[in-house]
Design an enzyme around this catalytic site. Structure first.
Site, mmCIF file in Angstrom:
data_model
loop_
_atom_site.group_PDB
_atom_site.id
_atom_site.type_symbol
_atom_site.label_atom_id
_atom_site.label_comp_id
_atom_site.label_asym_id
_atom_site.label_seq_id
_atom_site.Cartn_x
_atom_site.Cartn_y
_atom_site.Cartn_z
ATOM 1 C CB SER A 1 46.506 31.723 45.787
ATOM 2 O OG SER A 1 45.793 31.744 46.792
ATOM 3 C CG ASP B 1 39.006 28.429 44.599
ATOM 4 O OD1 ASP B 1 39.472 27.892 45.599
ATOM 5 O OD2 ASP B 1 39.634 29.025 43.769
ATOM 6 C CG HIS C 1 43.169 27.826 45.812
ATOM 7 N ND1 HIS C 1 42.248 28.789 45.593
ATOM 8 C CD2 HIS C 1 44.126 28.319 46.154
ATOM 9 C CE1 HIS C 1 42.886 30.034 46.022
ATOM 10 N NE2 HIS C 1 44.012 29.728 46.292
#
Lengths: 527, 274
Positions: B98, B221, B249
């Site tokens: 991320s 996602d 995620h």
């Protein structure tokens, strides 16, 4: 009855219908089970949630929080308790919920089980708590500021007094200077005395101990006296002070000192906030069944946004009028005093630079005072005690205490009135129905339905002919808010026990003088 | 290098495994290096693996947290470079989840020799929409909502994070470690990290980025819409994209096997080419 094989088991019933949502979600984020209740909570069609993505049921913020906090924790730790998140219904409405989750792993397949309780009402409660906390913090801040202001305001005149006292004691000054010293000391002592009076008033108001001593008075001379007292200050500042007071008696049942205090406060404010060359106008007139006192000025005015707050305690104009601007208590005291008299005070302004008008309304003791020969009240009638004649006036006295009723009856009859008595709500209404007297005098603390209910029933037209009968309330010790309640309920005046004989007869005469809409007048003081 | 031990403690650096090449795993916002426990062990036999916590997360030294430094992603990129320097690492493969994918881009732009490849797990160069051309998936208000959710939930967060054994009888060696708290996060630091993450705009940093890269995306996602994946593919034409099925995620936690597989395939190609 359905066949026994499809009847739900107790466990199924509990899971499907318990008042909380239950959802199971696999690690890929798909819903593998959802009970009936969660469909209901989210307005989802029955059986529609299984197979859907769990994330999509969450608000965007909750989705991020779930992805970044809750899911990792659940996966690592196997359990998450009491998390607040928002779910979203199909129509977009947010559903605040408290969730806990557990994780099971069977044959290598992990499933996360969620239990949801909605907390819409809890959130409202929370919001209310947050709001009350904020209010309390603001109040504390206001008090701190108040203490700072108080110490400053009390100290300023004190330092002037100390300084000029030292000068006055010196033997090296001339008489003119010594005179000026005493004058300054006196002026500052008076200023400080007024600040202390204000503080004591506020303290009484806050503790509910503010009392007024109402009498039947003509307001005109009182307002004139206040205007006279303010003249020197207005002249010194080059402000024109104009008055317009109705020539007729303007009679109210009020505490003259307190009403003068209100007038004085409004006047000094107006003078304080008006620049040289401006004007202050005082208007006193009858306005239907009220007296209206307007204090208007051409001063700096009040911004519209501030108007709702000017009567709040400690409120101060942002542009202070000078070193002796005061504590921000005057108007709040005025409001309380006016309300204790059953009246009303309002502020209006043309905005910054547009001047201000403060209007006080007080209920007239005698609604049609103009048609009343007011001198009748003060002209002694030697035949009666206290020089007051109640000849031809019939009164209904309502009191469940026989001795009290008898005392009132005796007092009023001694002055020439004819008196009937009633000892309860029902009896009073029966008496009124039989015939409507000129005046009603009622105790508040009756057994069963009390005097307030009685006057409300009368004013509501329970007996149409008696709807506008003048009425006096009688009570023991009354708190200021009780007085306001009585006047608002429909009484014109209030007497406190023990009754002062001269007060009750004067009040009865003043009120009985008012004519009534519903029947022709039968003589009386105004004949 | 005197500063090295201090950095290793500050960022709670853990070095395991052995091999000619080094993988550095960088965690995302919200948790700590524990996030990698289902993925990183798979590489320990063939690679040297390095895990660490950003200052303010996990078991990093909170005293080193500096609100000004960590208010933007540059501060976190500096943490990563500090770790590389402390271990004297060059040409590492960075695996960043991320926000750490973009932290990796910043670090690689600043010190290109430290990195050979970037493996970006669910990257996004900007989470907030920038109309008309860019759909990041969120509005400013959503992120403000996240911050207030964090406020509400962090009240009991410490209790939530109390040690607890998950009870996996097949792996008793995990038990002791699992008794330690997970994802412990200082509330103040977490909010600063949240702002740095979700208010960041790293689109222009992609222009200077020249390293080979693997992007692992998840089909559905919660934080990275398909528009962002396409945007990244356009901006990084030399990169490889692998899209995993499912939603969420955190593919390194929800689909560790598929994630390991994608990383291994990419590394196999890289190793073959070396």
């Amino acid at each position: 009855m359905p066949p026994s094989e499809i009847r739900p088991t107790p466990r199924q019933l509990a899971i499907e219908s318990a008042p909380g949502g239950i959802i199971s979600v696999d690690d890929s984020g798909r819903i593998t089970f959802a009970n009936r209740e969660i469909h209901r909570l989210l307005d989802a069609a029955p059986e529609s949630l299984v197979g859907a993505a769990f994330d999509r049921l969450l608000s965007p913020a909750a989705r991020v929080f779930h992805s970044t906090h809750v899911f990792p924790l659940l996966k690592l730790r196997g359990r998450v308790d009491e998390i607040f998140v928002e779910f979203v219904k199909a129509d977009g409405e947010r559903v605040p919920t408290l969730v806990s989750a557990t994780r099971t792993v069977m044959e290598g397949v992990g499933v996360n089980h969620w239990a949801l309780l909605t907390m819409t009402q809890r959130k409202q409660l929370e919001a209310a708590l947050v709001e009350s906390k904020r209010t309390a913090e603001e109040a504390t801040a206001a008090k701190d500021q108040f203490l700072a202001v108080i110490s400053h305001e009390l100290r300023s005149p004190l330092s002037a007094i100390q300084g000029w006292a030292r000068i006055g004691m010196s033997d090296k000054i001339d008489e003119a200077t010594r005179f000026r010293a005493f004058e300054t000391i006196e002026r500052n002592a008076a200023l400080q005395a007024r600040l202390i009076d204000d503080l004591l008033d506020i303290s009484r108001i806050v503790s509910g101990k503010m009392r007024i001593s109402p009498r039947t008075i003509d307001l005109g001379p009182i307002i004139e006296a206040a205007v006279d007292a303010a003249k020197p200050a207005a002249q010194a500042r080059g402000i024109a002070l104009q008055t317009a007071i109705d020539a007729v008696p303007l009679v109210i049942h009020a505490d003259p000192d307190r009403i003068q205090q209100v007038a004085w406060n409004l006047l000094t404010n107006a003078i304080k906030f008006t620049p040289a060359g401006g004007w202050v106008r005082v208007l006193l007139k009858r306005d239907s069944s009220f007296l209206r006192l307007d204090v208007a000025d051409s001063g700096k005015g009040i911004p519209a946004a501030d108007l709702p707050f000017v009567f709040q305690r400690f409120w101060q104009s942002k542009e202070k009028a000078g070193p002796a601007a005061g504590l921000g208590l005057g108007l709040s005291i005025c409001k309380t005093l006016v309300e204790l008299h059953g009246g009303d005070i309002r502020a209006a302004s043309g905005g910054p630079g547009g001047g201000s008008t403060f209007s006080v309304q007080l209920p007239l003791a005698v609604p049609m005072a103009k048609s009343l020969a007011w001198s009748g009240v003060t002209t002694a009638s030697d035949d009666h005690p206290f020089g007051i004649s109640l000849d031809g006036i019939d009164v209904l006295v309502v009191d469940d205490n026989q001795d009290a009723a008898a005392l009132l009856k005796m007092l009023l009859e001694a002055a020439g009135a004819s008196v009937r008595t009633a000892s309860s709500y029902d009896e009073a209404l029966a008496q009124l129905r039989a015939s409507v007297p000129r005046l009603l005098v009622s105790d508040i603390g009756l057994q069963g339905r009390d005097g307030l209910e009685l006057i409300r029933a009368v004013r509501a037209g329970e007996i149409p002919a008696a709807r506008s009968i003048p009425a006096i309330a009688v009570t023991g010790m009354a708190r200021p808010q009780d007085r306001v309640t009585m006047l608002r309920a429909g009484f014109q005046a209030h007497l406190t026990k023990p009754i002062e004989p001269s007060e009750v007869t004067a009040l009865v005469q003043a009120l009985a003088g008012s004519p009534r809409d519903d029947r022709p007048r039968e003589g009386g003081p105004a004949g | 290098m005197n500063a090295a031990p201090a950095i290793l403690a500050r960022n709670n650096v853990r070095v395991t495994g052995s091999g000619p090449r080094t993988l550095v795993f960088a965690h995302g916002f919200g948790c700590d290096q524990n996030m990698w426990r289902f993925v990183s062990p798979a590489f320990e036999t063939r690679y040297r693996t390095v895990l660490f916590d950003y200052v303010g997360s996990g078991k990093s030294e909170l005293a080193a947290f500096d609100a000004a430094r960590y208010a933007t992603l540059d501060g976190y990129a500096q943490d990563l470079l500090d770790v590389c320097e402390a271990l004297d690492l060059n040409q590492v493969v960075l695996v960043g989840h991320s926000v750490s994918a973009m932290i990796g881009v910043l670090a690689a732009n600043r010190a290109p020799h430290r990195f050979s490849d970037l493996i970006m797990l669910v990257p996004s160069p900007r989470f907030i929409n920038d109309p008309p051309g860019y759909v990041g998936g969120f509005e400013q208000a959503d992120i403000e909502g996240l911050l207030s959710l964090m406020d509400l939930n962090y009240i009991g967060w410490a209790g939530t994070l109390a040690p607890m054994v998950m009870g996996d009888p097949s792996r008793p060696e995990l038990a002791a470690e699992l008794e330690e708290s997970f994802c412990s996060t200082d509330p103040a630091a977490a909010k600063i990290f949240a702002r740095a993450t979700f208010f960041a705009d790293n689109r222009s940093d992609l222009d200077a980025f020249r390293h080979p890269a693997l992007m692992i995306q998840v089909r559905d996602d919660a934080l990275v819409p398909a528009t962002v994946v396409r945007y990244l593919q356009d901006q990084l034409p030399g990169s490889v994209t692998v899209t995993l099925d499912g939603s969420g995620h955190c593919p390194h936690m929800s689909q560790p096997a598929a994630t390991i597989d994608a990383i291994e395939k990419y590394l196999g190609r890289v190793d073959a080419a070396v």
